[in-house]
Design an enzyme around this catalytic site. Structure first.
Site, mmCIF file in Angstrom:
data_model
loop_
_atom_site.group_PDB
_atom_site.id
_atom_site.type_symbol
_atom_site.label_atom_id
_atom_site.label_comp_id
_atom_site.label_asym_id
_atom_site.label_seq_id
_atom_site.Cartn_x
_atom_site.Cartn_y
_atom_site.Cartn_z
ATOM 1 N N THR A 174 0.829 -1.201 0.000
ATOM 2 C CA THR A 174 0.000 0.000 0.000
ATOM 3 C C THR A 174 0.865 1.253 0.000
ATOM 4 O O THR A 174 0.479 2.275 -0.579
ATOM 5 C CB THR A 174 -0.926 -0.008 1.233
ATOM 6 O OG1 THR A 174 -1.793 -1.137 1.155
ATOM 7 C CG2 THR A 174 -1.767 1.258 1.298
ATOM 8 N N TYR A 358 16.758 1.865 -25.014
ATOM 9 C CA TYR A 358 16.846 0.401 -24.996
ATOM 10 C C TYR A 358 15.527 -0.289 -24.672
ATOM 11 O O TYR A 358 15.412 -1.514 -24.793
ATOM 12 C CB TYR A 358 17.933 -0.072 -24.025
ATOM 13 C CG TYR A 358 17.816 0.464 -22.623
ATOM 14 C CD1 TYR A 358 16.956 -0.102 -21.696
ATOM 15 C CD2 TYR A 358 18.583 1.558 -22.219
ATOM 16 C CE1 TYR A 358 16.848 0.392 -20.421
ATOM 17 C CE2 TYR A 358 18.486 2.067 -20.934
ATOM 18 C CZ TYR A 358 17.630 1.481 -20.038
ATOM 19 O OH TYR A 358 17.518 1.979 -18.770
#
Length: 518
Positions: A174, A358
């Site tokens: 959370t 990339y």
């Protein structure tokens, strides 16, 4: 290297006889032994002390202090796990575990975690693992439907293939869900006030009840909010320790009058201390006046909302910006698994997106796929969606609802027993499967005496190894928390814990070991 290059046969021999950590026969052998260990553990965990009687540093004294140079048979490794690790475990899987909130598990979740770990994929983009990405999206949409979340929170509308603006992501905790939504809300507020970069951040304010989990206030600091502008709003018995929308409005308006910018409100459905439920709809109405982001933290109690009789706790969710809940708490899915849904994913990805060369690919550039790296702090990510999907696919909604209802019924049984014993009081109305109770002042006892008695009760219970309870403070009182929900728990475990509580309380009071201080 020269000798290998010159002698291909030597290289072939090395390849055959060298280190092979994924030798298929070893994988099968190790996993069979591990599964046998897990089987034995679950068959015996009920009889193990829930809380271990070890001292800090015990493990270093039992295992060798330096890493080994040579290999060891797997049986030796498992022997050390049994003899050194298990005795130092707090057994969250025990049916006698009633502390904190449950950490549920299931055969389907364990299998899903095993398979995902074996595949060991890193699905940061859709292309990096299409199945992992689409499984996560599907599992989140399934769970959103069980929770009856608005279609605006789903990755794809159930009525067709067109993408909506909302979506979800599975995170570890959370805390992460709070952090990423705080960052998105911060950036939106800065744009709204025309701030040059982050220059205006000192004007941004965030709000939560004083019962909100402490991780929220940590996340606010990490997101760069001025600690003076992190508003913890006091709650009391008059609202059962839930956030008061009227008080919230007064504070937010005063902040606006002082030149501040209300940015984010965290509403909790099931607070950690007492399971208080903040009124989502009323809070959303207040937030709308100031264009503030509303996030619902339903980490524990969100799971209960798959049952129609508990769904009203999410009333007004269609007007909030994000909601998170953790199936690893109460929905039979092992750690870690926190589900975050947002109404507009673009607000999240706008703050979190990364696009290095990339990672560029045609699928991502097309805009037709979800790259989940752009909805979290990091880039790498685990294949968490598989275990969640396997839990829902294996058990179905009916059995998951049965699990929730059974836990709630056992908690109600415990609550009724506490209320029927005039030595105790239930401090706040029970929500879901948590009962907050205490020995109440009686005779010449003061509140301070009662606090001492309750602390002694908890410590004695936990020392027995037959039960484990945690505590909190509510309204300045020391309160015991009894959280039902461990996956192996049955009614007999709850009854046994209650008998132990009564017996221990009688020893404390009748023998005068605590009341001698009154």
């Amino acid at each position: 290297m020269g000798s290998i290059d010159a002698n291909p046969a030597a290289f072939e021999a090395f390849a055959v006889d060298g280190f092979q950590p994924l030798n298929a026969d070893d994988v099968r052998s190790y996993l069979h032994k591990s599964v046998d260990f897990i089987y034995d553990y679950y068959k015996s965990v009920e009889s193990l002390p829930v809380l271990p009687a070890v001292e800090p540093g015990y493990l270093r004294r039992q295992l060798q202090p330096a890493p080994p140079t040579s290999s060891a048979p797997f049986d030796v490794v498992m022997k050390e796990v049994r003899e050194a690790v298990v005795p130092g475990m707090t057994h969250w899987a025990s049916p006698n575990f009633f502390a904190f909130f449950p950490s549920t598990n299931s055969a389907a979740a364990i299998a899903g975690e095993l398979i995902a770990s074996a595949m060991n994929t890193v699905g940061f983009t859709w292309q990096a693992n299409p199945a992992a990405t689409e499984m996560e999206v599907l599992a989140l949409d399934w769970l959103a439907q069980l929770l009856r979340l608005p279609a605006s929170f789903m990755n794809r509308s159930t009525g067709g293939a067109a993408r909506g603006t909302g979506g979800g992501v599975i995170l570890g905790t959370t805390s992460e869900a709070m952090l990423v939504t705080l960052v998105s809300a911060r950036d939106a507020a800065l744009r709204r006030v025309g701030s040059d970069g982050v220059a205006g951040i000192t004007r941004l304010t965030v709000y939560a009840a004083d019962q909100t989990h402490s991780t929220f206030f940590k996340a606010c600091r990490l997101a760069g909010f001025d600690p003076a502008n992190i508003k913890s709003i006091p709650t009391g018995a008059d609202t059962d320790y839930a956030l008061d929308p009227t008080k919230l409005l007064e504070i937010m308006q005063a902040d606006v009058d002082a030149g501040l910018v209300p940015t984010y409100i965290c509403a909790t459905v099931g607070t950690t201390s007492s399971n208080a439920v903040d009124p989502v709809g009323a809070i959303a109405d207040v937030a709308a006046r100031f264009s503030a982001w509303v996030h619902i933290d339903a980490a524990y109690a969100g799971s209960a909302c798959i049952c129609p009789e508990f769904r009203h706790h999410l009333a007004g969710v269609e007007r909030v910006d994000s909601i998170s809940m953790s199936p690893h708490k109460w929905l039979m899915t092992c750690l870690d698994c926190t589900c975050l849904w947002v109404r507009d994913t673009h607000r999240l990805t706008g703050s979190l997106e990364t696009n290095p060369e990339y990672l560029k690919n045609d699928a991502s550039e097309s805009g037709t796929v979800t790259d989940l790296k752009d909805m979290q702090v990091g880039v790498g990510r685990r294949f968490r969606g598989l275990k969640l999907w396997m839990v829902m696919r294996t058990y179905g909604a009916a059995k998951l609802q049965e699990h929730i209802r059974s836990d709630v019924a056992m908690a109600k049984m415990f609550e009724d027993a506490v209320r029927a014993d005039d030595r105790f009081e239930v401090v706040v109305p029970r929500n879901f499967a948590l009962v907050c109770f205490r020995i109440k002042p009686q005779g010449a006892m003061t509140e301070e005496d009662a606090d001492a008695a309750n602390r002694e009760l908890m410590e004695r219970l936990n020392r027995t190894g037959k039960a484990y309870l945690a505590h909190t403070a509510i309204g300045g009182k020391f309160v015991l928390r009894f959280a039902v929900g461990s996956s192996l728990q049955e009614e007999r475990h709850v009854r046994s814990a209650w008998e132990l509580i009564k017996k221990t309380t009688a020893e404390i009071i009748n023998k005068g070991e605590v009341d001698s201080r009154y």
